[in-house]
Write a protein that holds these residues in place. Structure first.
Motif, PDB file in Angstrom:
ATOM      1  N   PHE A  54     -11.224  19.591  27.143  1.00  0.00           N
ATOM      2  CA  PHE A  54     -10.680  19.743  25.791  1.00  0.00           C
ATOM      3  C   PHE A  54     -11.749  20.317  24.882  1.00  0.00           C
ATOM      4  O   PHE A  54     -12.947  20.254  25.185  1.00  0.00           O
ATOM      5  CB  PHE A  54     -10.130  18.411  25.259  1.00  0.00           C
ATOM      6  CG  PHE A  54     -11.182  17.429  24.810  1.00  0.00           C
ATOM      7  CD1 PHE A  54     -11.354  17.158  23.465  1.00  0.00           C
ATOM      8  CD2 PHE A  54     -11.990  16.756  25.723  1.00  0.00           C
ATOM      9  CE1 PHE A  54     -12.303  16.231  23.049  1.00  0.00           C
ATOM     10  CE2 PHE A  54     -12.936  15.836  25.309  1.00  0.00           C
ATOM     11  CZ  PHE A  54     -13.097  15.579  23.964  1.00  0.00           C
ATOM     12  N   ASP A  55     -11.317  20.913  23.768  1.00  0.00           N
ATOM     13  CA  ASP A  55     -12.258  21.502  22.817  1.00  0.00           C
ATOM     14  C   ASP A  55     -12.939  20.368  22.064  1.00  0.00           C
ATOM     15  O   ASP A  55     -12.366  19.778  21.157  1.00  0.00           O
ATOM     16  CB  ASP A  55     -11.531  22.440  21.854  1.00  0.00           C
ATOM     17  CG  ASP A  55     -10.941  23.635  22.574  1.00  0.00           C
ATOM     18  OD1 ASP A  55     -11.585  24.121  23.511  1.00  0.00           O
ATOM     19  OD2 ASP A  55      -9.835  24.062  22.212  1.00  0.00           O
ATOM     20  N   ALA A  56     -14.193  20.103  22.408  1.00  0.00           N
ATOM     21  CA  ALA A  56     -14.783  18.817  22.056  1.00  0.00           C
ATOM     22  C   ALA A  56     -15.476  18.768  20.703  1.00  0.00           C
ATOM     23  O   ALA A  56     -15.688  17.692  20.183  1.00  0.00           O
ATOM     24  CB  ALA A  56     -15.768  18.397  23.144  1.00  0.00           C
ATOM     25  N   VAL A  57     -15.873  19.883  20.127  1.00  0.00           N
ATOM     26  CA  VAL A  57     -16.649  19.841  18.889  1.00  0.00           C
ATOM     27  C   VAL A  57     -16.123  20.880  17.918  1.00  0.00           C
ATOM     28  O   VAL A  57     -15.833  22.010  18.292  1.00  0.00           O
ATOM     29  CB  VAL A  57     -18.153  20.092  19.164  1.00  0.00           C
ATOM     30  CG1 VAL A  57     -18.930  20.204  17.870  1.00  0.00           C
ATOM     31  CG2 VAL A  57     -18.730  18.980  20.022  1.00  0.00           C
ATOM     32  N   SER A  58     -16.000  20.488  16.651  1.00  0.00           N
ATOM     33  CA  SER A  58     -15.617  21.418  15.592  1.00  0.00           C
ATOM     34  C   SER A  58     -16.664  21.336  14.490  1.00  0.00           C
ATOM     35  O   SER A  58     -17.063  20.243  14.093  1.00  0.00           O
ATOM     36  CB  SER A  58     -14.232  21.052  15.038  1.00  0.00           C
ATOM     37  OG  SER A  58     -13.910  21.834  13.912  1.00  0.00           O
ATOM     38  N   GLY A  59     -17.124  22.482  13.995  1.00  0.00           N
ATOM     39  CA  GLY A  59     -18.145  22.462  12.962  1.00  0.00           C
ATOM     40  C   GLY A  59     -19.507  22.129  13.525  1.00  0.00           C
ATOM     41  O   GLY A  59     -19.798  22.346  14.701  1.00  0.00           O
ATOM     42  N   SER A  60     -20.364  21.576  12.684  1.00  0.00           N
ATOM     43  CA  SER A  60     -21.748  21.325  13.070  1.00  0.00           C
ATOM     44  C   SER A  60     -21.892  19.997  13.806  1.00  0.00           C
ATOM     45  O   SER A  60     -21.111  19.075  13.627  1.00  0.00           O
ATOM     46  CB  SER A  60     -22.642  21.299  11.823  1.00  0.00           C
ATOM     47  OG  SER A  60     -22.582  22.518  11.119  1.00  0.00           O
ATOM     48  N   ILE A  61     -22.928  19.927  14.647  1.00  0.00           N
ATOM     49  CA  ILE A  61     -23.362  18.667  15.239  1.00  0.00           C
ATOM     50  C   ILE A  61     -24.497  18.131  14.376  1.00  0.00           C
ATOM     51  O   ILE A  61     -25.473  18.831  14.114  1.00  0.00           O
ATOM     52  CB  ILE A  61     -23.830  18.866  16.684  1.00  0.00           C
ATOM     53  CG1 ILE A  61     -22.665  19.353  17.559  1.00  0.00           C
ATOM     54  CG2 ILE A  61     -24.409  17.574  17.249  1.00  0.00           C
ATOM     55  CD1 ILE A  61     -23.074  19.693  18.979  1.00  0.00           C
ATOM     56  N   LEU A  62     -24.390  16.892  13.909  1.00  0.00           N
ATOM     57  CA  LEU A  62     -25.396  16.306  13.035  1.00  0.00           C
ATOM     58  C   LEU A  62     -26.443  15.566  13.850  1.00  0.00           C
ATOM     59  O   LEU A  62     -26.112  14.773  14.733  1.00  0.00           O
ATOM     60  CB  LEU A  62     -24.748  15.328  12.052  1.00  0.00           C
ATOM     61  CG  LEU A  62     -23.801  15.893  11.005  1.00  0.00           C
ATOM     62  CD1 LEU A  62     -23.396  14.798  10.026  1.00  0.00           C
ATOM     63  CD2 LEU A  62     -24.411  17.065  10.259  1.00  0.00           C
ATOM     64  N   ASP A  63     -27.700  15.820  13.554  1.00  0.00           N
ATOM     65  CA  ASP A  63     -28.811  15.092  14.149  1.00  0.00           C
ATOM     66  C   ASP A  63     -29.216  14.000  13.165  1.00  0.00           C
ATOM     67  O   ASP A  63     -29.791  14.274  12.111  1.00  0.00           O
ATOM     68  CB  ASP A  63     -29.980  16.045  14.418  1.00  0.00           C
ATOM     69  CG  ASP A  63     -31.152  15.366  15.111  1.00  0.00           C
ATOM     70  OD1 ASP A  63     -31.106  14.130  15.292  1.00  0.00           O
ATOM     71  OD2 ASP A  63     -32.108  16.074  15.462  1.00  0.00           O
ATOM     72  N   LEU A  64     -28.916  12.749  13.479  1.00  0.00           N
ATOM     73  CA  LEU A  64     -29.189  11.633  12.588  1.00  0.00           C
ATOM     74  C   LEU A  64     -30.541  10.979  12.886  1.00  0.00           C
ATOM     75  O   LEU A  64     -30.889   9.976  12.272  1.00  0.00           O
ATOM     76  CB  LEU A  64     -28.076  10.588  12.682  1.00  0.00           C
ATOM     77  CG  LEU A  64     -26.670  11.098  12.347  1.00  0.00           C
ATOM     78  CD1 LEU A  64     -25.663   9.956  12.428  1.00  0.00           C
ATOM     79  CD2 LEU A  64     -26.642  11.741  10.973  1.00  0.00           C
ATOM     80  N   GLY A  65     -31.302  11.540  13.821  1.00  0.00           N
ATOM     81  CA  GLY A  65     -32.611  11.011  14.141  1.00  0.00           C
ATOM     82  C   GLY A  65     -32.583   9.980  15.251  1.00  0.00           C
ATOM     83  O   GLY A  65     -31.540   9.388  15.545  1.00  0.00           O
ATOM     84  N   GLU A  66     -33.734   9.804  15.903  1.00  0.00           N
ATOM     85  CA  GLU A  66     -33.896   8.833  16.991  1.00  0.00           C
ATOM     86  C   GLU A  66     -32.884   9.062  18.112  1.00  0.00           C
ATOM     87  O   GLU A  66     -32.382   8.126  18.720  1.00  0.00           O
ATOM     88  CB  GLU A  66     -33.789   7.400  16.455  1.00  0.00           C
ATOM     89  CG  GLU A  66     -34.867   7.056  15.437  1.00  0.00           C
ATOM     90  CD  GLU A  66     -34.788   5.619  14.969  1.00  0.00           C
ATOM     91  OE1 GLU A  66     -33.842   4.903  15.376  1.00  0.00           O
ATOM     92  OE2 GLU A  66     -35.674   5.210  14.187  1.00  0.00           O
ATOM     93  N   GLY A  67     -32.573  10.349  18.363  1.00  0.00           N
ATOM     94  CA  GLY A  67     -31.700  10.701  19.472  1.00  0.00           C
ATOM     95  C   GLY A  67     -30.218  10.549  19.223  1.00  0.00           C
ATOM     96  O   GLY A  67     -29.407  10.765  20.126  1.00  0.00           O
ATOM     97  N   LEU A  68     -29.824  10.174  17.978  1.00  0.00           N
ATOM     98  CA  LEU A  68     -28.408   9.968  17.674  1.00  0.00           C
ATOM     99  C   LEU A  68     -27.793  11.240  17.107  1.00  0.00           C
ATOM    100  O   LEU A  68     -28.250  11.763  16.095  1.00  0.00           O
ATOM    101  CB  LEU A  68     -28.246   8.823  16.676  1.00  0.00           C
ATOM    102  CG  LEU A  68     -26.808   8.533  16.205  1.00  0.00           C
ATOM    103  CD1 LEU A  68     -25.918   8.156  17.381  1.00  0.00           C
ATOM    104  CD2 LEU A  68     -26.800   7.437  15.150  1.00  0.00           C
ATOM    105  N   PHE A  69     -26.746  11.756  17.779  1.00  0.00           N
ATOM    106  CA  PHE A  69     -25.994  12.911  17.322  1.00  0.00           C
ATOM    107  C   PHE A  69     -24.579  12.468  16.946  1.00  0.00           C
ATOM    108  O   PHE A  69     -24.034  11.536  17.538  1.00  0.00           O
ATOM    109  CB  PHE A  69     -25.888  13.979  18.411  1.00  0.00           C
ATOM    110  CG  PHE A  69     -27.162  14.747  18.672  1.00  0.00           C
ATOM    111  CD1 PHE A  69     -28.334  14.455  17.985  1.00  0.00           C
ATOM    112  CD2 PHE A  69     -27.190  15.757  19.613  1.00  0.00           C
ATOM    113  CE1 PHE A  69     -29.495  15.156  18.231  1.00  0.00           C
ATOM    114  CE2 PHE A  69     -28.351  16.469  19.870  1.00  0.00           C
ATOM    115  CZ  PHE A  69     -29.512  16.165  19.172  1.00  0.00           C
ATOM    116  N   MET A  70     -23.992  13.176  15.964  1.00  0.00           N
ATOM    117  CA  MET A  70     -22.602  12.943  15.568  1.00  0.00           C
ATOM    118  C   MET A  70     -21.847  14.266  15.611  1.00  0.00           C
ATOM    119  O   MET A  70     -22.397  15.314  15.280  1.00  0.00           O
ATOM    120  CB  MET A  70     -22.512  12.387  14.147  1.00  0.00           C
ATOM    121  CG  MET A  70     -22.835  10.917  14.014  1.00  0.00           C
ATOM    122  SD  MET A  70     -21.577   9.857  14.759  1.00  0.00           S
ATOM    123  CE  MET A  70     -20.083  10.477  13.980  1.00  0.00           C
TER     124      MET A  70
END
Length: 245
Positions: A54-70
């Motif tokens: 499935f098309d898994a991501v729309s727009g930007s991927i956010l880097d929230l630090g300490e290895g956490l992406f949203m």
């Protein structure tokens, strides 16, 4: 569920070969099947193979630090008739994604994430029926989301980014290429809805922005030219200077 992802180690100048990212979903999604050529190519890089896609991501991927992406995307649950907006979290650089959370209900498209000045996350998306731009917030790093509100703007293909100086910017399509700002960086008060390119000049179909330096935006848009078999799409760009007054 699986999808493709590409990684750049030089700021986007080049990207490596496609690899697989896995999405662990708490509810079943309606998905497509990968074609045979794609299956043959990507199976080589997968330790655990699935052909559900499935098309898994729309727009930007956010880097929230300490290895956490949203990330956020359009998705349909098993019995949905229209897409909804959902978010995912990754703690390993985007290889595996989980903690699926509902951001907005059925009937929205083009969700886009940004980090707000107050530390919250904001998700902007388009109401596919009315054309309004909707905004929802998360105060727990995407684990749950408040009910969306209307921003007072209509448009399509929105993309929201956080800028230096605690400013939020959003590009979108409405009778051309437009941009609006929230000088407080919270997403609650949008002003300066500026038309950069009018459809009277050229037909704009999509937009995107990124901050290339402090207070300087690169604004990219797709412009359609011609009709029918002669139709062509050109990718064009301009710079926007941003400052608080």
């Amino acid at each position: 569920y699986v999808t493709r992802h590409w990684t750049s180690t030089d700021g986007g100048l080049s990207f490596g070969a496609p690899e697989l990212a896995t999405f662990e979903c708490s509810k079943a999604l309606r998905t497509d099947r990968l074609s045979s050529p794609a299956v043959d190519e990507l199976r080589k890089t997968s330790a655990q193979w699935s052909d559900r896609f499935f098309d898994a991501v729309s727009g930007s991927i956010l880097d929230l630090g300490e290895g956490l992406f949203m990330a956020t995307t359009e998705a349909r649950l098993e019995f949905d008739t229209r897409p909804r907006a959902v978010s995912f979290r990754s703690e390993d650089g985007g290889v595996t994604w989980g903690s699926m959370a509902a951001v907005m209900g059925e009937g929205v498209e083009s969700p886009s994430l940004a980090h707000c000045a107050d530390g919250n996350l904001a998700c902007l998306a388009r109401d596919a029926g009315a054309g309004d731009l909707l905004l929802a917030w998360s105060v727990d790093q995407g684990k749950s989301w408040w009910d969306p509100i209307r921003t007072g703007s209509k448009g399509a293909s929105p993309m929201m980014v956080g800028l230096h100086g605690n400013i939020l910017a959003c590009c979108y399509v409405l009778d051309g290429a437009r941009i609006m700002f929230d000088a407080n960086g919270t997403g609650r008060r949008w002003t300066d809805r500026i038309c950069l390119i009018s459809d009277a000049d050229e037909t704009v179909t999509a937009t995107a922005i990124c901050e290339v330096s402090n207070g300087r935006l690169l604004y990219i848009y797709a412009a359609a030219e011609g009709n029918g078999k002669t139709a062509k799409t050109s990718i064009k760009a301009l710079y926007v200077t941003v400052s608080k007054t």
